[in-house]
Design a protein around this motif. Structure first.
Motif, short mmCIF file in Angstrom:
data_model
loop_
_atom_site.label_atom_id
_atom_site.label_comp_id
_atom_site.label_asym_id
_atom_site.label_seq_id
_atom_site.Cartn_x
_atom_site.Cartn_y
_atom_site.Cartn_z
N UNK A 132 40.77 38.52 42.30
CA UNK A 132 39.48 38.43 42.96
C UNK A 132 39.67 38.45 44.47
N UNK A 133 38.94 39.33 45.16
CA UNK A 133 39.05 39.49 46.61
C UNK A 133 37.69 39.19 47.22
N UNK A 134 37.58 38.07 47.90
CA UNK A 134 36.28 37.71 48.47
C UNK A 134 36.40 36.85 49.72
N UNK A 135 37.54 36.93 50.42
CA UNK A 135 37.75 36.06 51.56
C UNK A 135 38.75 36.69 52.53
N UNK A 136 38.87 36.10 53.71
CA UNK A 136 39.81 36.59 54.71
C UNK A 136 40.70 35.44 55.18
N UNK A 137 41.82 35.81 55.79
CA UNK A 137 42.76 34.82 56.33
C UNK A 137 42.11 34.04 57.47
N UNK A 138 42.65 32.83 57.73
CA UNK A 138 43.85 32.19 57.16
C UNK A 138 43.57 31.54 55.80
N UNK A 195 42.68 38.94 34.50
CA UNK A 195 43.25 37.88 35.34
C UNK A 195 42.18 37.11 36.11
N UNK A 196 41.08 37.78 36.46
CA UNK A 196 40.02 37.07 37.14
C UNK A 196 39.44 35.96 36.29
N UNK A 197 39.16 36.27 35.02
CA UNK A 197 38.62 35.26 34.10
C UNK A 197 39.68 34.21 33.78
N UNK A 198 40.93 34.63 33.55
CA UNK A 198 41.99 33.66 33.26
C UNK A 198 42.18 32.70 34.42
N UNK A 199 42.20 33.23 35.64
CA UNK A 199 42.38 32.38 36.81
C UNK A 199 41.21 31.46 37.04
N UNK A 200 40.02 31.97 36.82
CA UNK A 200 38.80 31.18 37.00
C UNK A 200 38.76 30.01 36.01
N UNK A 255 40.81 45.58 45.88
CA UNK A 255 39.35 45.69 46.07
C UNK A 255 38.87 47.08 45.68
N UNK A 256 39.58 48.11 46.14
CA UNK A 256 39.21 49.49 45.79
C UNK A 256 39.34 49.71 44.28
N UNK A 257 40.42 49.19 43.67
CA UNK A 257 40.63 49.37 42.24
C UNK A 257 39.53 48.71 41.42
N UNK A 258 39.14 47.50 41.81
CA UNK A 258 38.10 46.79 41.07
C UNK A 258 36.75 47.49 41.15
N UNK A 259 36.54 48.24 42.24
CA UNK A 259 35.26 48.93 42.41
C UNK A 259 35.26 50.33 41.81
N UNK A 260 36.42 50.77 41.31
CA UNK A 260 36.51 52.11 40.76
C UNK A 260 35.76 52.21 39.44
N UNK A 261 34.95 53.24 39.30
CA UNK A 261 34.21 53.45 38.05
C UNK A 261 34.84 54.55 37.20
N UNK A 297 42.28 38.52 51.69
CA UNK A 297 43.27 38.04 50.73
C UNK A 297 42.61 37.96 49.36
N UNK A 298 43.45 38.02 48.34
CA UNK A 298 42.96 37.92 46.97
C UNK A 298 43.67 36.81 46.24
#
Length: 293
Positions: free
Chosen positions: A273-279, A66-71, A148-154, A268-269
């Motif tokens: 992709x999670x790289x920002x905060x509200x608002x 979904x990250x690539x599709x959304x991008x 965020x935790x899921x994306x960083x899981x190895x 927020x994501x």
């Protein structure tokens, strides 16, 4: 015959994206279609590659999750360039909303012969996103932490990674006070998250917004209010079917423009992709993208 440019991030998801493309690519070429592959080093690079391919009149294939599709889809929003998806991620939620097949032969047939369908996109504006278009959803709260935790899981993948991430996120969660403005109407509550959904699915096959449609010109805004942790985990299980929307702790409204604020800088994501905060503000762009499906 269609001419395709596949945009692949070889560093994302190991060899999954390359493997998914290989099977489809052979079938496209055997049918007489042209196919070139561009490898991106980042999502920003993927956007550039997609725009360049579109300017050359090619159909752009987003290969990944979904990250690539959304991008890639967001980059093509408003350009008229058709997008094709080769799902190869953990969730593939937008591909699921489109009803795309998993099997290579059926997917190749869609890419070769499917008619472009106009679908909505979502314009995201915040301190980090400057009117950036995405496809599926914008979400702010405990789910953004879980993702965020899921994306960083190895060690874990897919649903298992999301549940492990959710456990970690909920364990340390402090209820947030939200102010959500939907087309000028304010909704204030204490709770876990707000999801502005274009697609019904998010978070690795979770049906967060069962009534959402990707071509209705509206976003479904799902607000999950405060509840005991035990009840919240039951609600999480109900995300598999969408039954959670029947609980009194869940409210769903619809609108074209949504602004989400909170009493602290919550993450927020957008499309995984999670790289920002509200608002953050999310605004629907009706029929912004043409997708082969």
């Amino acid at each position: 015959m269609r001419q395709f440019t596949a945009v692949v991030n070889p560093s994302a998801g190991g060899a999954t994206a390359a493997t998914a493309l290989r099977g489809v690519a052979r079938l496209l070429r055997e049918a007489g279609a042209g196919l070139e592959t561009e490898h991106s080093g980042s999502l920003a690079h993927a956007r550039e590659l997609a725009l360049r391919a579109g300017e050359r009149g090619r159909v752009v294939l987003a290969v990944g999750g979904d990250g690539m599709a959304g991008c890639v889809g967001g980059a093509l929003s408003g350009t008229g360039t058709p997008l094709g998806l080769v799902p190869a991620g953990r969730g593939n939620d937008f591909a699921r909303a489109l009803g795309l097949p998993d099997e290579p032969a059926r997917l190749a047939a869609v890419l070769l012969h499917g008619e472009p369908r106009a679908v909505d996109t979502v314009e995201v504006t915040s301190a980090v996103h400057d009117r950036t278009a995405v496809l599926g959803s914008v979400y702010a709260g405990v789910d953004a932490l879980a993702n965020r935790h899921a994306n960083r899981s190895r060690l874990l993948r897919g649903t298992a990674a999301y549940y492990a991430g959710a456990l970690r996120a909920v364990a340390g969660w402090r209820p947030a006070r939200y102010r959500v403005t939907v087309d000028g109407a304010e909704h204030s509550f204490t709770g876990y998250t707000v999801v502005a959904a274009n697609s019904g699915y998010y978070g690795f096959d979770r049906l967060v917004a069962p009534g959402a449609r990707i071509d209705d010109g509206l976003l479904d805004v799902v607000m999950i209010h405060h509840a005991p942790r035990r009840l919240f985990f039951a609600l999480m299980n109900e995300l598999a079917s969408g039954a959670h929307v029947r609980r009194p702790q869940v409210r769903v409204v619809r609108g074209r423009e949504i602004r989400v604020e909170a009493d602290r800088p919550l993450p927020y994501g957008a499309d995984g992709e999670v790289d920002a905060v509200l608002p953050v503000t999310a605004r629907v762009l009706p029929g912004g993208l043409r997708v082969l499906c």
